[in-house]
Design a protein around this motif. Structure first.
Motif, PDB file in Angstrom:
ATOM      1  N   MET A  30       0.817  -1.213   0.000  1.00 58.51           N
ATOM      2  CA  MET A  30       0.000   0.000   0.000  1.00 58.51           C
ATOM      3  C   MET A  30       0.850   1.261   0.000  1.00 58.51           C
ATOM      4  O   MET A  30       0.505   2.267  -0.633  1.00 58.51           O
ATOM      5  CB  MET A  30      -0.921   0.002   1.223  1.00 58.51           C
ATOM      6  N   GLY A  80       5.442   3.145  -3.754  1.00 60.02           N
ATOM      7  CA  GLY A  80       5.079   3.956  -4.918  1.00 60.02           C
ATOM      8  C   GLY A  80       4.945   3.141  -6.186  1.00 60.02           C
ATOM      9  O   GLY A  80       4.216   3.509  -7.104  1.00 60.02           O
ATOM     10  N   GLY A 130       1.318   0.259  -4.777  1.00 58.75           N
ATOM     11  CA  GLY A 130       0.102   0.967  -4.395  1.00 58.75           C
ATOM     12  C   GLY A 130      -1.083   0.031  -4.298  1.00 58.75           C
ATOM     13  O   GLY A 130      -0.967  -1.125  -3.921  1.00 58.75           O
ATOM     14  N   SER A 131      -2.254   0.527  -4.670  1.00 58.92           N
ATOM     15  CA  SER A 131      -3.476  -0.272  -4.577  1.00 58.92           C
ATOM     16  C   SER A 131      -3.991  -0.660  -5.958  1.00 58.92           C
ATOM     17  O   SER A 131      -5.147  -1.034  -6.108  1.00 58.92           O
ATOM     18  CB  SER A 131      -4.560   0.503  -3.826  1.00 58.92           C
ATOM     19  N   GLU A 132      -3.114  -0.599  -6.955  1.00 59.11           N
ATOM     20  CA  GLU A 132      -3.520  -0.944  -8.312  1.00 59.11           C
ATOM     21  C   GLU A 132      -3.411  -2.442  -8.558  1.00 59.11           C
ATOM     22  O   GLU A 132      -2.496  -3.110  -8.063  1.00 59.11           O
ATOM     23  CB  GLU A 132      -2.649  -0.209  -9.343  1.00 59.11           C
ATOM     24  N   ARG A 148      -7.483   0.965  -9.664  1.00 55.33           N
ATOM     25  CA  ARG A 148      -7.011   1.406  -8.352  1.00 55.33           C
ATOM     26  C   ARG A 148      -8.118   1.134  -7.332  1.00 55.33           C
ATOM     27  O   ARG A 148      -9.223   1.672  -7.430  1.00 55.33           O
ATOM     28  CB  ARG A 148      -6.662   2.895  -8.383  1.00 55.33           C
TER      29      ARG A 148
END
Length: 321
Positions: A129, A132, A135-137, A149
């Motif tokens: 999370m 960079g 992430g949440s993708e 996302r």
């Protein structure tokens, strides 16, 4: 050195380390009486495996660790996957050791095992999370590489992917060479998929896993001289889930890791149906590889069919990128 050459070198190095460690580890496990405890309610043909050395996953984890450290220096994205793999491997080691110490087929109780897995998964999920690059993708299969996302919804998906996959791989380890053979194919898939996912640096770790398992299969193929134990199967589950999440491909586990999913679902369905009907069963035995065994399939046939199915699913998964 290009990523392709690094991946090839990693495969050969991990193969050599794993095979050599197996050669020396098996006699040590025999002397220490670290033998497999076989459930009496299991297939009767498996009773002859009683006492076969277990915890052999230590050998291929050695090959994975060596390559992970070497190539992780050049590709730092390897380290979170490596740590998840090794973290679950430690849980498996504790589970195996307790089984051996108690001379019983049960090690850590389910609550203890789940609590430890939950802690390690929390750390890994937090890394994903906050990273960079991840992430949440997540990538959506069959959309030409499009991503979605998820935001805060990524957390339950990550936990489901890691814990579900880890336990699925664990259930798959029930026949000589089954978990090893299936996971070699899955690891090879991720090695090729890494470039398409925009993170080719993961490839050397994936080929390290494939190479290490091939070295282990020299001793784990039927008739097995050593079993990987939970030390190995839980570690492999961590690798599969960790790699998928770092590559933003957790949904692809449903495709390439379908065998793992079917194995764990067969147990859930069997237990639920057994409790609801007062003792009736859907399968002759769960996990489902035992159902095929009790239906007359040989161990080698089950392993071959499951591995071929995984190969075809991985080709489908590659087409879905």
């Amino acid at each position: 050195m290009g990523i392709v050459n690094e991946s090839i070198l990693s495969a050969f190095l991990s193969f050599a380390v794993s095979a050599v460690l197996c050669h020396f580890l098996i006699p040590v496990l025999h002397r220490m009486k670290f033998g497999q405890q076989v459930r009496e309610e299991g297939p009767q043909a498996h009773l002859k495996k009683q006492g076969t050395p277990t915890m052999g996953g230590i050998a291929f984890l050695g090959g994975i660790l060596v390559c992970g450290i070497i190539f992780g220096v050049m590709h730092p994205e390897i380290f979170p996957v490596l740590l998840l793999c090794l973290g679950f491997g430690v849980i498996g080691f504790l589970d195996d050791y307790i089984k051996i110490a108690k001379k019983h087929s049960e090690g850590l109780n389910p609550k203890q095992k789940m609590a430890l897995q939950f802690v390690i998964t929390t750390v890994f999920c937090a890394y994903c999370m906050l990273s960079g690059r991840i992430g949440s993708e997540i990538m959506i299969p069959f959309t030409g590489g499009r991503t979605l996302r998820l935001g805060i919804l990524y957390i339950p998906l990550c936990f489901l992917a890691v814990l579900g996959t880890d336990n699925g791989v664990n259930f798959t380890d029930g026949l000589d060479g089954l978990c090893s053979g299936v996971t070699v194919v899955v690891a090879a898939f991720f090695a090729f998929a890494a470039s398409a996912a925009g993170m080719p640096g993961i490839s050397p770790l994936c080929t390290a896993v494939a190479g290490a398992l091939c070295g282990f299969l020299l001793f784990n193929a039927y008739p097995a001289k050593v079993f990987m134990g939970d030390t190995g199967s839980l570690a492999l589950g961590g690798f599969v889930a960790g790699t998928a999440c770092v590559l933003k491909m957790p949904l692809f586990i449903l495709i390439v890791g379908l065998i793992y999913l079917v194995e764990v679902l067969s147990v859930i369905i069997q237990v639920t149906y057994f409790r609801k009907t007062g003792g009736k069963r859907i399968f002759k035995m769960a996990p489902i590889h035992h159902h095929f065994e009790l239906s007359g399939w040989s161990e080698t046939r089950v392993v071959t069919v499951f591995t071929i199915v995984t190969l075809l699913l991985c080709l489908l998964g590659y087409a879905a990128l």
